[in-house]
Enzyme design. Structure first.
Site, PDB file in Angstrom:
ATOM      1  N   ASP A 339       0.838  -1.196   0.000  1.00 25.82           N
ATOM      2  CA  ASP A 339       0.000   0.000   0.000  1.00 25.82           C
ATOM      3  C   ASP A 339       0.885   1.262   0.000  1.00 25.82           C
ATOM      4  O   ASP A 339       2.021   1.226   0.456  1.00 25.82           O
ATOM      5  CB  ASP A 339      -0.843  -0.049   1.280  1.00 25.82           C
ATOM      6  N   GLU A 368       1.516  -0.160  -4.704  1.00 31.84           N
ATOM      7  CA  GLU A 368       0.484   0.787  -5.137  1.00 31.84           C
ATOM      8  C   GLU A 368       1.147   2.129  -5.425  1.00 31.84           C
ATOM      9  O   GLU A 368       1.656   2.772  -4.514  1.00 31.84           O
ATOM     10  CB  GLU A 368      -0.566   0.962  -4.039  1.00 31.84           C
TER      11      GLU A 368
END
Ligand SMILES: [Ca+2]
Ligand SMILES: [Ca+2]
Length: 622
Positions: A339, A368
């Site tokens: 993330d 990400e």
């Protein structure tokens, strides 16, 4: 007197075994690891804890360093584990104020099947399904809420609260996912999120999404804890399916001890007053940019209740790296999604990726990197650019392709709009070392749902699914897209994270079953299933090269091919019927005289017509 002293000592000793004298991170380790110099963070009950003198007597295990922190509750021990060390329980002895405390630190045998049964990595041959455990299916009503957690809520009527979904619910539906053609599960994080409700403009928000870690070393008990997680992974592996774990290195929930009771303040990126990240990834790589802007991007906080972790602190770096290795070994996962990748210290990111790959040569990590530019996307992964800092990440979540797919389907054809956007984006693959490692998608948990974005138009939906499963990269489907779940992130992103219908008792329809789906939903499900099934056997779609032709009047033709197979993909985004001639694409069609439509099974000859707003995926034959 001496006897009396011995009895007391015994009771104190026994007591110290009973009450946990310190909490250890990592909780345990494994024999035979490449990472065999482990730094254990010990967290005691009070600030006298660090006055203790630690020692270790265990064959093959040595204590080589002790570190103290500003906060007396902590010690860090550097432990060296020889390859000869056997599994067992290492006893860490701590003498403090005349009392000897024993802390058990188990050494487990390594998990079998590294690279074959687990840590297999995820590739463009896979088909990933992204789901949120809280919103997929409630398989265990007994874990819906706990009175000893800060947030005790569980209410399906409230969009921002926990809904009770759990890992058993996921395990119960592996048949469904396998039928759809899914090979790999990526779940939003399953780590403990013991956070209170946060006030948001749209209401009180819980950590139902999992991104507010309070303890990396625990699986949230609302999802069923470690036992349910291991069971799910075991069941997935038994079917040949894989599991990606979602990691967050950038921030933690503000109830985490790393913030509430940190060993020293520099475990967190501190600012004199609250300073949020500017969320501008350009500041990280901009040769014309200022250090001020870059620092704010990297060290500014994501939001006020998520303190920004300082990965430049070597103890923090070790803590995070060891967790990544520990979790891979402990749970037996196959890969990682990271993330908020663009917000972390860059040198640290390379270190953690290196450490994982050294330990697990086949493991994969994609990060990400939310950005609209290919440069921004390629910067954070292995790339062909001549740069002062080179990222070693294997792949990114490919946002530019996702945005270009949407534009191709929704915009009118023009010089740089419509399907020309997709063509131009793919042309920039030149920047990636290996674009096949990118995770591609139509939507995810942070985006408007694809079916809504294309105006609930079934033709565009099929074109999108067709692109997803034939373009280069690791295709990822967001849960519910296969049954036409819809919505925009309005009033909040919880609108695109609704419960999967049928996953919860009392649901009016069970969309896990074809009998519970409408005709249109079955049409969507079957479309995904057919194409995913074909892709599973298609080397060209999995790992083949790409050749694309310049679009013409809304018609876009590209090929996926290798020595065994050639697939011709034709996307007609115009509102006119198009005549397709194989000879117009002779570089790839030479020698082929016909083909078979992968979806309909229809045989095409050297010339065929394609209706407006349709996609045809043709396996060419001689
Ligand atoms: Ca539950
Ligand atoms: Ca950061």
């Amino acid at each position: 007197m001496k006897k009396y002293f011995l009895v007391i000592s015994f009771f104190l000793y026994a007591f110290s075994l009973q009450a946990q004298y310190a909490t250890l991170y990592p909780t345990h380790w494994f024999t035979g690891m490449h990472w065999n110099k482990v730094q254990i963070i010990l967290r005691g009950q009070d600030t006298d804890f660090s006055k203790g003198k630690p020692s270790i007597q265990y064959p093959g295990v040595q204590l080589v360093g002790v570190h103290h922190f500003e906060n007396g509750k902590y010690l860090a021990l550097d432990i060296k584990i020889d390859p000869t060390a056997k599994p067992g329980s290492v006893q860490i002895e701590i003498k403090n104020a005349g009392i000897t405390h024993i802390i058990e630190w188990p050494l487990h045998a390594r998990r079998e099947g590294r690279g074959t049964r687990f840590a297999k990595g995820v590739s463009s041959a896979d088909f990933v399904y992204l789901l949120m455990p809280d919103r997929f299916s409630n398989g265990d009503l007994s874990n819906d809420h706990f009175t000893d957690l800060r947030d005790t809520s569980c209410d399906r009527k409230e969009l921002l609260l926990h809904h009770g979904g759990d890992l058993k619910g996921v395990t119960n539906h592996l048949d469904y996912l396998q039928e759809l053609g899914i090979t790999t599960l990526w779940m939003t994080p399953v780590n403990e999120n013991d956070m209170p409700l946060e006030k948001e403009p749209s209401g009180m928000l819980s950590g139902y999404h999992g991104y507010w870690f309070t303890d990396q070393y625990k699986i949230d008990k609302r999802y069923g804890g470690d036992i349910a997680y291991k069971k799910l992974i075991e069941s997935a592996h038994d079917r040949g399916m894989k599991i990606i774990q979602d990691a967050v290195y950038n921030h933690i929930g503000n109830e985490h001890w790393m913030y509430r009771d940190a060993p020293s303040p520099d475990w967190i990126n501190q600012w004199p007053i609250y300073t949020g990240s500017n969320h501008k990834e350009e500041t990280v790589f901009d040769v014309n940019g200022s250090q001020k802007d870059k620092k704010r991007m990297l060290d500014g906080w994501f939001v006020p209740h998520l303190p920004d972790v300082n990965q430049r602190n070597p103890f923090v770096a070790n803590y995070l790296i060891q967790y990544a290795i520990w979790a891979t070994e402990e749970y037996g996962i196959d890969g990682w999604r990271v993330d908020t990748y663009k917000y972390c210290d860059e040198a640290f990111e390379n270190r953690i990726n290196d450490a994982l790959i050294k330990e697990y040569p086949n493991i994969t990590v994609f990060g990400e990197a939310w950005t609209s530019s290919v440069v921004g996307s390629a910067y954070f992964t292995r790339n062909n650019m001549d740069l002062p800092f080179k990222h070693n990440l294997l792949g990114v979540t490919d946002f530019p392709i996702s945005f270009a797919i949407i534009d191709a389907l929704n915009q009118n054809y023009g010089w740089s709009s419509g399907v020309n956007r997709l063509h131009a984006t793919l042309a920039q693959d030149i920047l990636y070392k290996n674009p096949l490692n990118n995770c591609i998608f139509l939507d995810n948990h942070d985006m408007d749902r694809f079916y809504s974005v294309v105006g609930e138009d079934m033709d565009k939906y099929k074109q999108g699914i067709g692109l997803l499963l034939t373009l280069r990269g690791i295709p990822q489907l967001y849960y519910g897209t296969e049954i036409l779940m819809k919505n925009y992130k309005n009033p909040s992103d919880a609108m695109v994270r609704l419960d999967f219908p049928g996953g919860f008792s009392g649901d009016p329809a069970n969309k896990f079953l074809s009998s519970g789906r409408t005709q249109l939903e079955n049409e969507a499900f079957d479309f995904v299933k057919t194409l995913a099934g074909f892709r599973k056997k298609s080397t060209a779609l999995q790992t083949g090269k790409t050749m694309q032709y310049l679009p013409s009047e809304g018609l876009y033709v590209y090929f996926r091919y290798d020595s065994r197979q050639t697939i011709m993909c034709v996307l007609n985004t115009s509102d006119k019927e198009k005549e397709i001639k194989l000879t117009d694409y002779a570089e790839r069609t030479n020698g082929f005289r016909s083909g078979k439509d992968v979806i309909s099974g229809a045989v095409i000859s050297e010339k065929y017509t394609l209706a407006p707003k349709k996609i045809s995926i043709i396996e060419l034959s001689k």
